[in-house]
Design a protein around this motif. Structure first.
Motif, PDB file in Angstrom:
ATOM      1  N   UNK A 304       0.817  -1.226   0.000  1.00  0.00           N
ATOM      2  CA  UNK A 304       0.000   0.000   0.000  1.00  0.00           C
ATOM      3  C   UNK A 304       0.851   1.276   0.000  1.00  0.00           C
ATOM      4  N   UNK A 305       2.000   1.236   0.675  1.00  0.00           N
ATOM      5  CA  UNK A 305       2.891   2.401   0.662  1.00  0.00           C
ATOM      6  C   UNK A 305       3.439   2.645  -0.741  1.00  0.00           C
ATOM      7  N   UNK A 306       3.790   1.558  -1.440  1.00  0.00           N
ATOM      8  CA  UNK A 306       4.314   1.691  -2.797  1.00  0.00           C
ATOM      9  C   UNK A 306       3.243   2.251  -3.724  1.00  0.00           C
ATOM     10  N   UNK A 307       2.012   1.766  -3.605  1.00  0.00           N
ATOM     11  CA  UNK A 307       0.931   2.274  -4.454  1.00  0.00           C
ATOM     12  C   UNK A 307       0.710   3.764  -4.181  1.00  0.00           C
ATOM     13  N   UNK A 308       0.725   4.139  -2.907  1.00  0.00           N
ATOM     14  CA  UNK A 308       0.572   5.558  -2.587  1.00  0.00           C
ATOM     15  C   UNK A 308       1.700   6.370  -3.211  1.00  0.00           C
ATOM     16  N   UNK A 309       2.928   5.845  -3.157  1.00  0.00           N
ATOM     17  CA  UNK A 309       4.063   6.544  -3.764  1.00  0.00           C
ATOM     18  C   UNK A 309       3.879   6.677  -5.269  1.00  0.00           C
ATOM     19  N   UNK A 310       3.313   5.643  -5.909  1.00  0.00           N
ATOM     20  CA  UNK A 310       3.066   5.703  -7.346  1.00  0.00           C
ATOM     21  C   UNK A 310       2.053   6.781  -7.701  1.00  0.00           C
ATOM     22  N   UNK A 311       1.137   7.060  -6.795  1.00  0.00           N
ATOM     23  CA  UNK A 311       0.071   8.013  -7.066  1.00  0.00           C
ATOM     24  C   UNK A 311       0.413   9.422  -6.576  1.00  0.00           C
ATOM     25  N   UNK A 312       1.701   9.678  -6.398  1.00  0.00           N
ATOM     26  CA  UNK A 312       2.174  11.005  -6.020  1.00  0.00           C
ATOM     27  C   UNK A 312       3.303  11.412  -6.961  1.00  0.00           C
ATOM     28  N   UNK A 313       3.744  12.657  -6.838  1.00  0.00           N
ATOM     29  CA  UNK A 313       4.844  13.143  -7.663  1.00  0.00           C
ATOM     30  C   UNK A 313       6.198  12.944  -6.992  1.00  0.00           C
ATOM     31  N   UNK A 314       6.221  12.269  -5.849  1.00  0.00           N
ATOM     32  CA  UNK A 314       7.485  11.998  -5.175  1.00  0.00           C
ATOM     33  C   UNK A 314       8.412  11.213  -6.091  1.00  0.00           C
ATOM     34  N   UNK A 315       9.681  11.581  -6.068  1.00  0.00           N
ATOM     35  CA  UNK A 315      10.688  10.889  -6.859  1.00  0.00           C
ATOM     36  C   UNK A 315      11.567  10.031  -5.947  1.00  0.00           C
ATOM     37  N   UNK A 316      11.998   8.886  -6.467  1.00  0.00           N
ATOM     38  CA  UNK A 316      12.814   7.960  -5.683  1.00  0.00           C
ATOM     39  C   UNK A 316      14.164   7.700  -6.346  1.00  0.00           C
ATOM     40  N   UNK A 317      14.467   8.505  -7.338  1.00  0.00           N
ATOM     41  CA  UNK A 317      15.797   8.493  -7.938  1.00  0.00           C
ATOM     42  C   UNK A 317      16.366   9.896  -7.854  1.00  0.00           C
ATOM     43  N   UNK A 318      17.679   9.978  -7.846  1.00  0.00           N
ATOM     44  CA  UNK A 318      18.349  11.253  -7.675  1.00  0.00           C
ATOM     45  C   UNK A 318      17.953  12.214  -8.790  1.00  0.00           C
ATOM     46  N   UNK A 319      17.514  13.397  -8.417  1.00  0.00           N
ATOM     47  CA  UNK A 319      17.144  14.415  -9.395  1.00  0.00           C
ATOM     48  C   UNK A 319      18.357  15.306  -9.638  1.00  0.00           C
ATOM     49  N   UNK A 320      18.327  16.160 -10.674  1.00  0.00           N
ATOM     50  CA  UNK A 320      19.527  16.930 -11.029  1.00  0.00           C
ATOM     51  C   UNK A 320      20.154  17.721  -9.889  1.00  0.00           C
ATOM     52  N   UNK A 321      19.348  18.315  -9.013  1.00  0.00           N
ATOM     53  CA  UNK A 321      19.930  19.089  -7.902  1.00  0.00           C
ATOM     54  C   UNK A 321      20.061  18.257  -6.639  1.00  0.00           C
ATOM     55  N   UNK A 322      19.798  16.963  -6.754  1.00  0.00           N
ATOM     56  CA  UNK A 322      19.803  16.114  -5.579  1.00  0.00           C
ATOM     57  C   UNK A 322      21.202  15.797  -5.076  1.00  0.00           C
ATOM     58  N   UNK A 323      21.269  15.448  -3.798  1.00  0.00           N
ATOM     59  CA  UNK A 323      22.524  15.135  -3.108  1.00  0.00           C
ATOM     60  C   UNK A 323      22.463  13.659  -2.714  1.00  0.00           C
ATOM     61  N   UNK A 324      23.444  12.883  -3.134  1.00  0.00           N
ATOM     62  CA  UNK A 324      23.419  11.448  -2.880  1.00  0.00           C
ATOM     63  C   UNK A 324      23.490  11.138  -1.392  1.00  0.00           C
ATOM     64  N   UNK A 325      24.122  11.994  -0.608  1.00  0.00           N
ATOM     65  CA  UNK A 325      24.181  11.762   0.836  1.00  0.00           C
ATOM     66  C   UNK A 325      22.814  11.978   1.480  1.00  0.00           C
ATOM     67  N   UNK A 326      22.075  12.975   1.013  1.00  0.00           N
ATOM     68  CA  UNK A 326      20.695  13.154   1.483  1.00  0.00           C
ATOM     69  C   UNK A 326      19.841  11.981   1.026  1.00  0.00           C
ATOM     70  N   UNK A 327      20.061  11.505  -0.192  1.00  0.00           N
ATOM     71  CA  UNK A 327      19.307  10.354  -0.675  1.00  0.00           C
ATOM     72  C   UNK A 327      19.548   9.133   0.212  1.00  0.00           C
ATOM     73  N   UNK A 328      20.775   8.911   0.633  1.00  0.00           N
ATOM     74  CA  UNK A 328      21.060   7.774   1.514  1.00  0.00           C
ATOM     75  C   UNK A 328      20.325   7.905   2.843  1.00  0.00           C
ATOM     76  N   UNK A 329      20.233   9.127   3.369  1.00  0.00           N
ATOM     77  CA  UNK A 329      19.469   9.356   4.604  1.00  0.00           C
ATOM     78  C   UNK A 329      17.993   9.066   4.362  1.00  0.00           C
ATOM     79  N   UNK A 330      17.467   9.514   3.231  1.00  0.00           N
ATOM     80  CA  UNK A 330      16.061   9.265   2.902  1.00  0.00           C
ATOM     81  C   UNK A 330      15.765   7.765   2.833  1.00  0.00           C
ATOM     82  N   UNK A 331      16.651   7.024   2.180  1.00  0.00           N
ATOM     83  CA  UNK A 331      16.444   5.576   2.078  1.00  0.00           C
ATOM     84  C   UNK A 331      16.451   4.915   3.453  1.00  0.00           C
ATOM     85  N   UNK A 332      17.332   5.381   4.313  1.00  0.00           N
ATOM     86  CA  UNK A 332      17.396   4.801   5.659  1.00  0.00           C
ATOM     87  C   UNK A 332      16.123   5.116   6.442  1.00  0.00           C
TER      88      UNK A 332
END
Length: 695
Positions: A304-332
């Motif tokens: 259900x969490x994945x479906x909710x994520x699919x139905x939003x504009x949230x991104x789960x891959x690094x975007x152009x201005x994204x920081x990989x260290x922040x992404x690692x924190x987000x994943x954790x």
């Protein structure tokens, strides 16, 4: 090829617009258009085929042709074409051939247009509208309009007003044919579903598209009426169905999931109602990108969490201005607190490398869990319980997950500034996030952050430091020597401010409303008030705001006028040259607002002040993001930060601007009927007004 044959049909008048064509379905002998010679040969084939067609007047059917290299070829030119299915229904009373140009792309089935081709379509349409001897109108139509044909193939998404080839619309680059297919399908399929709202069919993803897909999902799950929100009811309905798409038997649900994957940038099955290998790979990749482990079973609690994520504009891959260290924190955060702990109120946070409002809320929930707040009481709010926990366990010796969160907060607030002229930015080292060691670099950053934020320099994780890291207001109970208000400062009030420890007060130069108008506050300085403030031993700093609470209040012209008015008012109050006047952005302006309106407004302010001799300096009041961007991109001297608006997106994930002079951290009632904003006045920053001049 021969010159175009003259028009012999007096009905020819292409005022309707243009029809878009392609070269037809893929055939074994079609050309790949690798070179311009290939393009010219194919045009010769078109001419030969059309010339030998007994139903035409021995000429090429198309007015113009465009090749993948961006070259525009003249076919019939400004004479009547024969390519638009002339026997079809009239459009606005115009015949399809008699009232429209036809433009053919040198593309076959499945081939994608190039940017050069799309740019040439745009330029040619503009020429036909504005410069051609026979001008055309605003229609942009596919050959298939009210006609059973696949033409113009992959150009369908562009063959409409408002697309990237429409010169009256902004250039938006490539569209996505799979997103376009999703938009066409969801609108056609659920048009009559209760509550359904159509999304634009432009091949560009966005909230309107994913919310329409959300309504489609709700309809398939038996929710009526449908709404444009993935709330608890939709979450529970997905959970009750308890079926991942690899086991799903409802073709429409499969198509919804495939469409959502395409909208999120993953490659799924192009047979949209089939859950194929590509779809499964994309789904497993989404799990991984979100920091989760894919589980191939229907009772996967994360589905259900994945479906909710699919139905939003949230991104789960690094975007152009994204920081990989922040992404690692987000994943954790997702792995430990959503999938592992299962905090009831917490959903998946984006994993795009950007610190945003949703990440802030998830991060706060993680901290609440680690300081011992009960699962069902976790809400992501920086309230009394969270503050008490940070004063207690949060201020002790940190290790493990709470230590990781403290250091992550340090990284989120990077860079901080080292003192000096000029100041030097200091980034928090990523290596320090994952270690329990109190490294010299960690301690140096914390001390620099505390000094820059003007809080006690302890080098520790005390409550005031936690608060400063987590919310823009910081510790609202800390002492401050600055304030601002809309209330006249009389001699008595000045003495009360001095006794309370205040040394400078912000006051308004003017008010855009007149006495008697609804909303009039009487907030402007009174003629005698500046001297009264100084006589009380206080300084003051001038603020200018003409209803700066909405986007339309900010234009270059308004900024120019208000800069001049502020100058004139400051002169009337005998404010000395060199004083900084703070022009206010008193709402949560997003980056798009800053680009479109806020930047031009401040450029206008500076122009207005400059025209009158630059007697006064331009300052900015607003969120951290507004202050930083205006300071860097327009060039203003000081920033007055609206820190007490800690929920503003412009205060989330943005460090204090390097030129901050005041940080507004709390609003409260100082005396009955007298509200006051409590502002930290930065040492060695804007001195404010300490004297008046004679003229």
């Amino acid at each position: 090829m021969a010159p175009p044959r003259p028009n012999l049909d007096n009905a020819w008048n292409p005022v309707g617009g243009v029809f878009i064509h392609y070269r037809g379905a893929d055939r074994p002998w079609h050309r790949d258009y690798n070179t311009e010679e290939d393009c010219r040969r194919d045009i010769a084939d078109v001419y030969e085929g059309d010339y030998n067609d007994s139903t035409t007047n021995k000429d090429i059917w198309y007015n113009f042709l465009i090749c993948p290299h961006g070259n525009i070829y003249e076919g019939r030119g400004y004479e009547r074409g024969e390519a638009n299915y002339g026997d079809g229904p009239l459009i606005d009373g115009l015949g399809r051939n008699a009232g429209f140009y036809s433009i053919c792309a040198l593309l076959r089935g499945g081939q994608m247009p190039t940017e050069a081709m799309l740019q040439s379509y745009r330029l040619l349409i503009q020429h036909l509208r504005e410069e051609a001897p026979r001008r055309t109108g605003n229609h942009i139509l596919p050959h298939s309009h009210q006609y059973g044909t696949d033409c113009p193939g992959t150009l369908h998404v562009y063959a409409q007003p408002g697309s990237t080839i429409d010169p009256s619309a902004p250039w938006t680059g490539f569209a996505d044919i799979h997103v376009y297919a999703a938009q066409k399908w969801v609108n056609a399929t659920y048009a009559n579903a209760p509550g359904y709202i159509r999304c634009p069919e432009l091949g560009r993803t966005g909230w309107s598209t994913v919310l329409s897909l959300t309504q489609a999902l709700q309809h398939e799950l038996g929710i009526s009426p449908t709404v444009q929100s993935f709330g608890p009811g939709t979450f529970d309905a997905v959970k009750r169905r308890n079926r991942q798409p690899s086991r799903e038997v409802n073709g429409n649900l499969i198509r919804i999931y495939n469409s959502a994957l395409f909208c999120k940038g993953y490659w799924a099955s192009t047979v949209y109602d089939n859950w194929g290998v590509d779809s499964q790979i994309a789904l497993e990749r989404l799990y991984s990108d979100a920091g989760l482990t894919y589980v191939d079973q229907d009772n996967n609690a994360m589905w259900p969490h994945i479906v909710k994520a699919l139905m939003r504009m949230d991104q789960f891959r690094l975007v152009p201005r994204g920081d990989i260290n922040i992404q690692n924190i987000q994943k954790r955060l997702n792995s430990r607190y959503v999938a592992g702990i299962g905090i009831p109120a917490m959903g998946l946070v984006p994993c795009d490398g950007i610190y945003s409002r949703d990440v802030q809320q998830g991060f706060m929930m993680a901290i609440q869990y680690e300081i011992g707040i009960a699962l069902n009481s976790i809400n992501g709010y920086f309230g009394p319980g969270t503050q008490a926990g940070l004063r207690g366990v949060g201020s002790g010796t940190l290790s493990g997950n709470l230590r990781y969160l403290f250091r992550s907060a340090c990284y989120f607030n990077s860079p901080t500034m080292l003192p000096g002229d000029p100041q030097t930015p200091l980034m928090y080292r990523p290596d320090d996030i994952n270690t329990d060691t109190a490294t010299p670099t960690h301690l140096a950053w914390v001390r620099a952050f505390q000094q820059f934020s003007q809080i006690p320099v302890t080098g520790t994780n005390d409550y005031t430091t936690w608060a400063q890291l987590l919310v823009s207001s910081g510790d609202v109970d800390r002492p401050a020597t600055g304030c601002d208000c809309i209330t006249e400062i009389t001699a008595t009030r000045g003495a009360q401010l001095m006794a309370a420890g205040y040394r400078i007060v912000g006051r308004y130069l003017d008010e855009h409303l007149s006495p008697g108008d609804d909303g009039y506050l009487g907030k402007a300085l009174k003629p005698h008030e500046p001297q009264t403030i100084l006589d009380a031993g206080l300084r003051f700093y001038p603020i200018f705001q003409y209803n700066g609470t909405q986007l339309f209040n900010f234009t270059y012209e308004k900024g120019y006028d208000q800069g001049r008015i502020a100058h004139q008012k400051a002169v009337e109050y005998r404010i000395p040259p060199g004083t900084c006047i703070y022009f206010a952005v008193d709402y949560d302006a997003l980056d798009v607002d800053i680009d479109s309106n806020i930047l031009p407004y401040f450029q206008g302010v500076k122009a207005g002040l400059a025209e009158l001799g630059n007697r006064y300096i331009c300052g900015v009041y607003g969120s951290r993001n507004v202050c930083s961007r205006i300071s860097h991109e327009v060039g203003v001297r000081w920033s007055f930060v609206s820190g007490m608006s800690w929920g503003f997106s412009g205060n989330l994930g943005f460090p204090l601007p390097e030129n901050w002079s005041f940080n507004q951290i709390r609003e409260y009632t100082f005396q009955p009927g007298w509200g006051l904003d409590h502002n930290v006045w930065r040492n060695n920053s804007d001195p404010g007004v300490s004297r008046l001049v004679s003229e």
